[in-house]
Design a protein around this motif. Structure first.
Motif, PDB file in Angstrom:
ATOM      1  N   ALA A  92      24.115  41.059  41.205  1.00  0.00           N
ATOM      2  CA  ALA A  92      24.254  40.558  42.571  1.00  0.00           C
ATOM      3  C   ALA A  92      25.655  40.796  43.108  1.00  0.00           C
ATOM      4  N   ALA A  93      26.646  40.816  42.222  1.00  0.00           N
ATOM      5  CA  ALA A  93      28.017  41.090  42.644  1.00  0.00           C
ATOM      6  C   ALA A  93      28.350  42.570  42.637  1.00  0.00           C
ATOM      7  N   GLY A  94      27.408  43.427  42.224  1.00  0.00           N
ATOM      8  CA  GLY A  94      27.665  44.866  42.180  1.00  0.00           C
ATOM      9  C   GLY A  94      28.627  45.282  41.097  1.00  0.00           C
ATOM     10  N   ASP A  95      28.594  44.579  39.964  1.00  0.00           N
ATOM     11  CA  ASP A  95      29.557  44.838  38.888  1.00  0.00           C
ATOM     12  C   ASP A  95      28.821  45.016  37.561  1.00  0.00           C
ATOM     13  N   LEU A 151      18.867  43.265  34.676  1.00  0.00           N
ATOM     14  CA  LEU A 151      18.186  42.729  35.861  1.00  0.00           C
ATOM     15  C   LEU A 151      17.111  41.716  35.490  1.00  0.00           C
ATOM     16  N   ALA A 152      17.075  41.284  34.246  1.00  0.00           N
ATOM     17  CA  ALA A 152      16.021  40.371  33.804  1.00  0.00           C
ATOM     18  C   ALA A 152      16.265  38.935  34.244  1.00  0.00           C
ATOM     19  N   GLY A 153      17.507  38.547  34.413  1.00  0.00           N
ATOM     20  CA  GLY A 153      17.813  37.172  34.768  1.00  0.00           C
ATOM     21  C   GLY A 153      17.787  36.937  36.262  1.00  0.00           C
TER      22      GLY A 153
END
Length: 496
Positions: free
Chosen positions: A97-100, A318-320
Motif C-alpha cells: 500500500a505504501a509502494g515499498d 499481497l496476501a495480507g
C-alpha cells in the motif's frame, strides 16, 4: 444402534494448589497479610484495622477472576494497550500500500504474524511439487500447511464416528511419540458459496448457440444454488520448534533445505494417517501461491472469487491486508472486514464428536465462521510428571477433607476418578495432549459486528460449550482462529 461416545476426560492445564488458587497467588495474598498479623501480635489494633481493608482489596485484585483474568491482569493489559496505541505500535500498513515492496515473495503481515517468512522447499512427492515451509522468527518455529478434504461426520453412524475418533487419537499419539511436533492445528472455515468454480466452469463450457430458455434456466438454478450453498475449507498446520529440528536439520544438509527435508519425512507420516485412520479423501500440501491464497481469504473472504478466476498465483507480499488500524477492545478490523474471536471452554460433562458443528453454521449470507482446534502433544517425561502431580494433589486434598471432617462431595469424587482414569490410560500407552479451541466470525465492515459477535457466542453456548471473548487480544485471536500459519492463542505461562 450404539450410543455416541462422549469425550470428557480433560482437566485444567495447571490445577489450583489451595482453595482454587495457584502457588504464586497464595504466596502473594499471604505476604500482603503479614502486616495485619504483625500488628495483631503487637496489639496495635488501629494499624490492623486500617490495613485489613487494604489486604482485602489486594486479595480481590489478584485472586478473583473476571472473564478469565483477575482485575490486576486486566489493568496491566489495558495499560499495555494504551501505551502501544499512544506510541503508534498498534497501527500497521502494508508495504504494497505504501509502494515499498522489494520482494513479492516476502510475507508482509500485521501483528503476531509479522515474524512469518515463507520458503520454497525442495521438490517433494511423485509430482515434484514444492510445498511452502513457513518460519516464524518470533516464536522460532517451522511449519507446513495442507489443505484437506473430508467427507464429514454429519451422516456417519456412531461406530464410524468412534473409529474416526480413534484415528485422530492415533495421529496425536504418533506425534507425541516422535517428540518433534509442538503443535498440530486443524482449521475449518465455513462461508456461503460464492459460486466461483461454477462460474469459471460455465464460462469455459457454455455453448453460445444453446437455446435462450436453457440459458435462463441455468442462470436461475445457479442463483438458487449459490444462495443455498455453503462452502467448507479445512487446513492442517504442523508446527515444529527450532530447538527440536536443528540437530536433524544439520544431518540433512543444514539450512532451510535441511529443515524442509526433515519436515517432508514428517509430512509423509502424517499424510498416511490423515488419508487412512482419520478418513480424509485428499491431502494437498500448499505451495507459496496456495498458501498466499489461503492467507488472503482468511483476511478477506470476499476475494476468493477473484483469486479463483483472475489471479490464481498470488504473491505472499499481497496476501495480507493493506492496513490494520489499532485493534478494538472486543473486535478486530482488517481492510473492509471485521472479526470477533472467542475461545471455547470445554465443558466438564464432556461432548460428543461433532458437537461444535453449530458454531460453523453462518447465520447470514456473507458471514464467515472459522474454528481452529490446537493439539499440543506433551512428551512422555513431562506427561508422567504432570499426571503424578495431579494424582498426588487429588489424594492429598481428599485426605485433608476427610481428616478435617468435611464432606467429600460428588464433584470431588468425580475429579478423583477422572485423575485415576487418566493415570491408567497413560500407563497403557496413551498420550497426553493439550487442547485449545478458537472460534471467529468475520463480516463486512458495514455490518454490526457486535450483533454477529453475540450470534457467535450464542452458537457456542447452544453447542454445550462456554465462550470467552479474547478482549484486548482480538488481533492475536483472529490470527489463531482464521489464518492457517501455526500461530496459536496468546499465552500467559511458559514458552511454546
Amino acid at each position: 444402534m450404539s450410543t455416541p461416545v462422549r469425550y470428557g476426560s480433560w482437566s485444567v492445564d495447571r490445577g489450583a494448589s489451595f482453595g482454587g488458587l495457584g502457588v504464586g497467588t497464595c504466596v502473594g495474598a499471604a505476604a500482603a497479610g503479614i502486616p495485619v498479623f504483625a500488628a495483631l501480635g503487637a496489639q496495635r489494633w488501629a494499624v490492623a484495622a486500617a490495613w485489613t481493608p487494604v489486604w482485602a482489596v489486594f486479595v480481590v485484585l489478584v485472586a478473583v477472576p473476571v472473564r478469565g483474568r483477575t482485575p490486576l491482569r486486566w489493568s496491566w493489559d489495558a495499560c499495555h494497550r494504551l501505551v502501544g496505541a499512544a506510541l503508534g505500535w498498534t497501527s500497521w500498513q502494508s508495504r504494497s500500500a505504501a509502494g515499498d515492496v522489494d520482494d513479492l515473495e516476502d510475507a508482509d503481515l500485521p501483528g503476531v504474524l509479522s515474524g512469518i517468512r515463507t520458503h520454497d522447499g525442495p521438490p517433494f512427492g511423485p509430482l515434484l511439487c514444492r510445498p511452502a515451509v513457513v518460519s516464524d522468527d518470533r516464536e522460532r518455529t517451522w511449519s507446513v500447511v495442507a489443505r484437506i478434504a473430508h467427507p464429514g461426520i454429519g451422516l456417519a453412524e456412531a461406530d464410524t464416528r468412534t473409529r474416526l475418533g480413534h484415528g485422530l487419537a492415533e495421529l496425536l499419539e504418533s506425534t507425541a511419540t516422535g517428540e518433534l511436533v509442538s503443535s498440530f492445528a486443524l482449521q475449518v472455515r465455513t462461508v456461503p458459496d460464492d459460486g466461483a468454480e461454477r462460474s469459471a466452469w460455465q464460462a469455459a463450457n457454455r455453448r453460445a448457440d444453446a437455446p435462450a430458455l436453457a440459458h435462463a434456466v441455468i442462470d436461475e438454478l445457479a442463483d438458487i444454488m449459490t444462495a443455498a450453498g455453503v462452502r467448507h475449507e479445512a487446513f492442517v498446520t504442523v508446527v515444529v520448534p527450532e530447538r527440536r529440528i536443528s540437530r536433524l536439520a544439520r544431518e540433512a544438509g543444514g539450512g532451510t533445505d535441511g529443515r524442509a527435508r526433515v519436515l517432508y519425512g514428517l509430512m509423509s507420516e502424517l499424510e498416511a494417517r490423515l488419508l487412512g485412520p482419520v478418513g480424509c479423501s485428499s491431502v494437498a500440501w500448499l505451495d507459496s501461491s496456495g498458501l498466499a491464497a489461503a492467507v488472503r481469504t482468511g483476511f478477506a473472504p470476499g476475494d476468493r472469487a477473484r483469486l479463483t478466476t483472475e489471479e490464481p498465483d498470488l504473491p505472499m507480499a499481497l496476501a495480507g491486508p493493506s492496513s490494520a488500524p489499532p485493534p478494538e477492545r472486543r473486535h478486530y478490523e482488517h481492510d473492509a472486514w471485521q472479526s470477533v474471536t472467542c475461545t471455547v471452554l470445554l465443558p466438564d460433562k464432556g461432548a460428543v464428536m461433532g458437537a461444535l458443528a453449530p458454531v460453523l453454521v453462518p447465520t447470514a449470507a456473507g458471514e464467515r465462521r472459522s474454528v481452529t482446534v490446537f493439539f499440543e502433544p506433551i512428551s512422555h517425561t513431562r506427561a508422567d510428571r504432570m499426571i503424578g502431580g495431579e494424582s498426588m494433589s487429588s489424594e492429598l486434598t481428599n485426605e485433608i477433607r476427610r481428616r478435617g471432617g468435611f464432606r467429600v462431595r460428588a464433584a470431588h469424587r468425580q475429579e478423583a476418578a477422572r485423575v485415576e482414569g487418566r493415570d491408567i490410560r497413560f500407563a497403557e500407552g496413551n498420550a497426553l495432549v493439550r487442547v485449545a479451541v478458537a472460534a471467529a466470525v468475520t463480516v463486512p465492515a458495514t455490518w454490526s459486528i457486535s450483533d454477529f459477535g453475540r450470534r457467535l457466542e450464542s452458537s457456542i453456548t447452544n453447542s454445550g460449550f462456554k465462550p470467552l471473548r479474547l478482549d484486548l487480544a482480538q488481533d492475536s485471536g483472529f490470527a489463531a482462529a482464521c489464518i492457517p500459519l501455526g500461530v496459536g492463542l496468546p499465552r500467559r505461562r511458559g514458552a511454546r
